[in-house]
Design a protein around this motif. Structure first.
Motif, mmCIF file in Angstrom:
data_model
loop_
_atom_site.group_PDB
_atom_site.id
_atom_site.type_symbol
_atom_site.label_atom_id
_atom_site.label_comp_id
_atom_site.label_asym_id
_atom_site.label_seq_id
_atom_site.Cartn_x
_atom_site.Cartn_y
_atom_site.Cartn_z
ATOM 1 N N ASP A 211 0.857 -1.181 0.000
ATOM 2 C CA ASP A 211 0.000 0.000 0.000
ATOM 3 C C ASP A 211 0.896 1.234 0.000
ATOM 4 O OD1 ASP A 211 -2.217 1.592 0.080
ATOM 5 O OD2 ASP A 211 -2.772 1.092 2.135
ATOM 6 N N TRP B 1 2.150 12.447 10.714
ATOM 7 C CA TRP B 1 2.110 11.441 9.648
ATOM 8 C C TRP B 1 3.472 10.763 9.529
ATOM 9 C CZ3 TRP B 1 -1.222 15.542 9.144
ATOM 10 C CH2 TRP B 1 -2.505 15.267 8.675
ATOM 11 N N THR B 2 3.487 9.574 8.976
ATOM 12 C CA THR B 2 4.737 8.931 8.595
ATOM 13 C C THR B 2 4.953 9.286 7.139
ATOM 14 O OG1 THR B 2 4.333 7.111 10.123
ATOM 15 C CG2 THR B 2 5.978 6.746 8.397
ATOM 16 N N PRO C 4 -4.165 9.715 4.165
ATOM 17 C CA PRO C 4 -4.353 8.584 5.080
ATOM 18 C C PRO C 4 -3.414 8.687 6.278
ATOM 19 C CG PRO C 4 -2.984 7.909 3.249
ATOM 20 C CD PRO C 4 -3.419 9.327 2.965
ATOM 21 N N ARG C 5 -3.860 8.160 7.399
ATOM 22 C CA ARG C 5 -3.019 8.140 8.601
ATOM 23 C C ARG C 5 -2.360 6.778 8.805
ATOM 24 N NH1 ARG C 5 -1.613 12.564 11.762
ATOM 25 N NH2 ARG C 5 -3.251 14.113 11.668
ATOM 26 N N ASN C 6 -2.875 5.743 8.130
ATOM 27 C CA ASN C 6 -2.452 4.377 8.413
ATOM 28 C C ASN C 6 -1.427 3.825 7.421
ATOM 29 O OD1 ASN C 6 -4.251 4.361 6.304
ATOM 30 N ND2 ASN C 6 -5.255 2.461 6.915
ATOM 31 N N VAL C 7 -0.870 4.681 6.565
ATOM 32 C CA VAL C 7 0.103 4.225 5.577
ATOM 33 C C VAL C 7 1.161 5.318 5.424
ATOM 34 C CG1 VAL C 7 -1.214 5.145 3.601
ATOM 35 C CG2 VAL C 7 0.359 3.257 3.267
ATOM 36 N N THR C 8 2.376 4.899 5.119
ATOM 37 C CA THR C 8 3.436 5.868 4.876
ATOM 38 C C THR C 8 3.123 6.668 3.622
ATOM 39 O OG1 THR C 8 5.096 4.462 5.916
ATOM 40 C CG2 THR C 8 5.913 6.146 4.396
#
Length: 102
Positions: free
Chosen positions: A20, A83-84, A56-60
């Motif tokens: 992702d 964020w990452t 998105p917060r859940n993916v780099t």
């Protein structure tokens, strides 16, 4: 440095493996019209602050631009905001060179 640098070949490998990948293109629309990343989501750097809810917060997030300057600014800001984020080293120029086999 609050964010990592990532080479185009690494991002392409992640995509090929089916990972992702959220590739954020912070170039201006005219730049994107001339050449676009195959999976890039375009939010110009000047609009980024007003459009954070689209990220998105859940993916780099791999942040990209033309040569890596604007994307470094964005990656730093996103990292500092929680964020990452990674900066695509060399931007579109380096990505396209890889596409040409050079």
């Amino acid at each position: 440095m609050p964010y990592a640098e990532v080479e185009p070949d690494e991002v392409k490998a992640r995509i090929a493996r089916g990972e992702d990948v959220f590739l954020l293109d912070v170039r201006e629309p005219d730049e994107v019209a001339a050449w676009s990343y195959p999976i890039g989501v375009n939010i110009p750097l000047g609009q980024l602050g007003d459009r954070l809810d689209e990220l998105p917060r859940n993916v780099t997030i791999v942040v990209a631009c033309h040569v890596g300057g604007r994307s470094a600014v964005a990656a730093k800001a996103l990292s500092e905001a929680g964020w990452t984020a990674e900066n695509l080293s060399g931007g579109a120029v380096a990505w396209a060179v890889g596409e040409a086999g050079g």
